[in-house]
Design a protein around this motif. Structure first.
Motif: not given
Lengths: 443, 160
Positions: B65-66, B154-157, A377, B68-69, B74-77, B79, A199, B115, A231, A371, A223
């Protein structure tokens, strides 16, 4: 008459050669007009016929905001009709898919309909004797959509009875669907599992534009893709170590501008277009053992090389889907409101090809479009920031000027530098055409 | 450590959730075997992680990777950053297979992620397949089945 409703010239004024007005993204009235005109005049993707393989199978979805269902009838054909009982308006099916047997039966008063939509029976029918029911539109059954086309398994529908023909609307752009299907040694695709459903609190067109936006991956996805590259380097694997499949999928997002410039963009009339004319982020995937041999057996070596040499990146079919031929993915951007879009991402099996291909496709889908995706993201973050930012009164126009050439003709197919925003301009050219096609001319 | 007790297994599951909620992601990475997978199916009762889409099916490289990100400039989502919160029901110990060194727990949980002004909740069941590596419990498979895995999110981060 509102600001835009009944005001054709105001709608036309939203699109300029190198700019579009913010109201195309944020205005509720424009959105309502899109649903009424744009999504009724164009050929919109409904589903894949492998989602309804057996007689009586159905799949429920929306064309724009219209609830529709597609069903496999007893004659083997797929029909698309409005998901609305002609009696009291009840949705005939409420689940997303299933099998209804030989007929649909409304759960409210048990009016029943054949799987092509025709009225089959009404309980206590004598109550309608001499009332003239047979002359009413209710007696015709589930209302059909204006036109339906099954193109190599992909079902498209036009809501309006009158409008552009299927071939006229899509023209040469169908070559991208052809390439996706031709990649099956048997010339057939099958949907693989349910779609990802994501969504987005933004306008649907932001997603469509992003499909051919080649200047954002190395910025917005630093990112994820950039971190992946770093990595992998930090692991200091011996030279020649085979990269894991996930690296093959994600690393090309960090390719430099030159890579995207050289990949090329092709635009077709009516808002369709694709990135990756010469190469793409899908070009350098590892060969899957046995697949090429199967393709040679099915098509001959020359044709097999031709099919597999085509590595188109994203093909946009205006108004609201994107396909990736080389990895058999389709994404549909379903508009729910001016600021709300549901994205569904489907994958397909190449019938007769090795499972490893589908495994890579499933990995791509979850790594990039879920998602829970570290790539998705950041895309969503950008769209939602734009949806909010567009409410600023500091500026009213969105710029789509990159590599603009004065007098460019969107009715001509063109191949250009891969970082051009011509395909975005092409979409808005088509947007204006199909928005206003059925609007009355100003008095 | 010889063989883990039921309490050891239960404590492990609680401690894992606490590490995530505290944002101690580097420690969290050390809880896994090298060939461990973090799996979140897309379909109800999905059996195949490979030939249909999942929400997550992450090996060691992708887990790193997750993490480190999440640290990136610059991990905009992220911030500003998300925060999360687990409430676990007491884990069931489903298997204690000492012969094969395999220990399996089943944990109903509620997960909240927030968030800015947005906050959402997910209900899920987590299955942990734990093994002993050098006398320490490690995760060989963590499978998270969301109650509404087929819904549009939506985003699940962060990490359920």
């Amino acid at each position: 008459m509102g600001r835009y409703s009944g005001n054709r010239s105001a709608v036309e004024a939203l699109i300029r050669p190198t700019q579009v007005h913010r109201d195309v993204y944020i205005d509720d009235e424009v959105f309502d007009l899109e649903m009424k005109h744009l999504f009724a005049n164009t050929w919109v993707f409904v589903g894949h016929d492998s989602q309804v393989p057996n007689k009586g199978d159905y799949f429920a979805t929306e064309i724009g905001r219209q609830p529709v269902l597609m069903a496999r009838h007893s004659n083997g054909e797929v029909y698309v009709m409005h998901n609305r009982c002609p009696h009291k308006g009840t949705k005939i099916v409420i689940d997303r898919e299933g099998n209804t047997g030989k007929f649909f039966r409304c759960p409210y008063h048990a009016w029943s309909f054949k799987t092509d939509g025709c009225l089959l029976a009404i309980p206590l029918k004598k109550g309608y004797k001499d009332t003239g029911l047979e002359e009413s539109e209710a007696a015709k059954g589930l209302a059909p959509v204006g036109a339906v086309k099954n193109y190599r398994g992909f079902i498209f529908a036009r809501l309006n009875a009158e409008g552009p023909g299927f071939e006229e609307f899509f023209g040469d752009s169908l070559s991208s669907i052809d390439n996706m299907v031709d990649r099956s040694p048997e010339g057939r695709l099958e949907v693989a599992g349910p779609p990802l459903r994501y969504m987005h609190q933004c306008n649907w067109k932001m997603l469509v534009e992003n499909q051919t936006d080649t200047c954002h991956p190395m910025v917005a996805h630093e990112s994820s893709a950039g971190t992946a590259v770093k990595l992998w380097e930090s692991l200091e694997k011996p030279e020649g170590t085979k990269k894991p499949m996930a690296m093959e999928v994600i690393a090309p997002f960090m390719s430099p501008y030159e890579f995207f410039e050289e990949m090329g963009i092709r635009t077709w009339p009516n808002g369709h277009g694709h990135t990756g004319v010469h190469h793409s982020i899908h070009s350098d995937y590892s060969a899957i053992p046995g697949y090429f041999e199967q393709m040679v057996e099915a098509h001959g070596e020359e044709r097999a090389k031709e099919i597999l040499g085509e590595n188109r990146h994203n093909t946009v079919y205006f108004p609201n889907i994107m396909i990736k031929g080389p990895i058999q993915q389709l994404r549909i951007f379903i508009p729910l409101a001016a600021n709300k879009t549901l994205v569904e991402s489907y994958i397909y099996r190449l019938v007769g090809a090795p499972d490893m291909l589908l495994q890579r496709t499933a990995m791509y889908n979850r790594l990039i479009n879920a998602p829970t995706s570290v790539v998705g993201h950041d895309d969503l973050e950008m769209y939602e920031r734009a949806q909010e930012g567009l409410h600023s009164d500091g500026l009213e126009w969105v710029n789509v000027q990159r590599l603009y050439v004065e007098g460019e003709d969107m009715d001509e197919t063109a191949v250009e530098n891969g970082t051009t925003e011509r395909q975005m301009r092409n979409q808005f050219h088509a947007w204006k055409k199909y928005m206003t096609m059925t609007m009355e001319t100003a008095q | 450590m010889t063989f883990p007790s039921r309490d050891d297994l239960i404590d492990f599951v609680y401690e894992e959730a606490r590490m995530i909620d505290d944002g101690r992601f580097d420690e969290w990475l050390d809880l896994w075997t090298e060939d461990g997978y973090y799996w979140m199916p897309l379909d109800y009762k999905q059996e195949d992680p490979h030939l249909v889409t999942s929400l997550l099916y992450e090996d060691e490289f992708l887990r790193k990777l997750r993490v480190e990100r999440l640290k990136g400039e610059r991990t905009f989502s992220q911030k500003p950053k998300s925060r999360c919160h687990h409430v676990l029901s007491r884990p069931f110990v489903d298997e204690m297979d000492r012969d094969n060194g395999l220990f399996v727990t089943h944990t109903p949980l509620h997960y909240v992620e927030t968030r800015l002004d947005e906050q959402f909740m997910l209900a899920a069941n987590a299955r942990h397949e734990l093994v002993l590596v050098d006398d320490e419990l490690k995760i060989r498979l963590k499978r998270v089945d969301l109650l509404n895995s087929d819904a549009a999110f939506g985003n699940i981060q962060l990490f359920v």
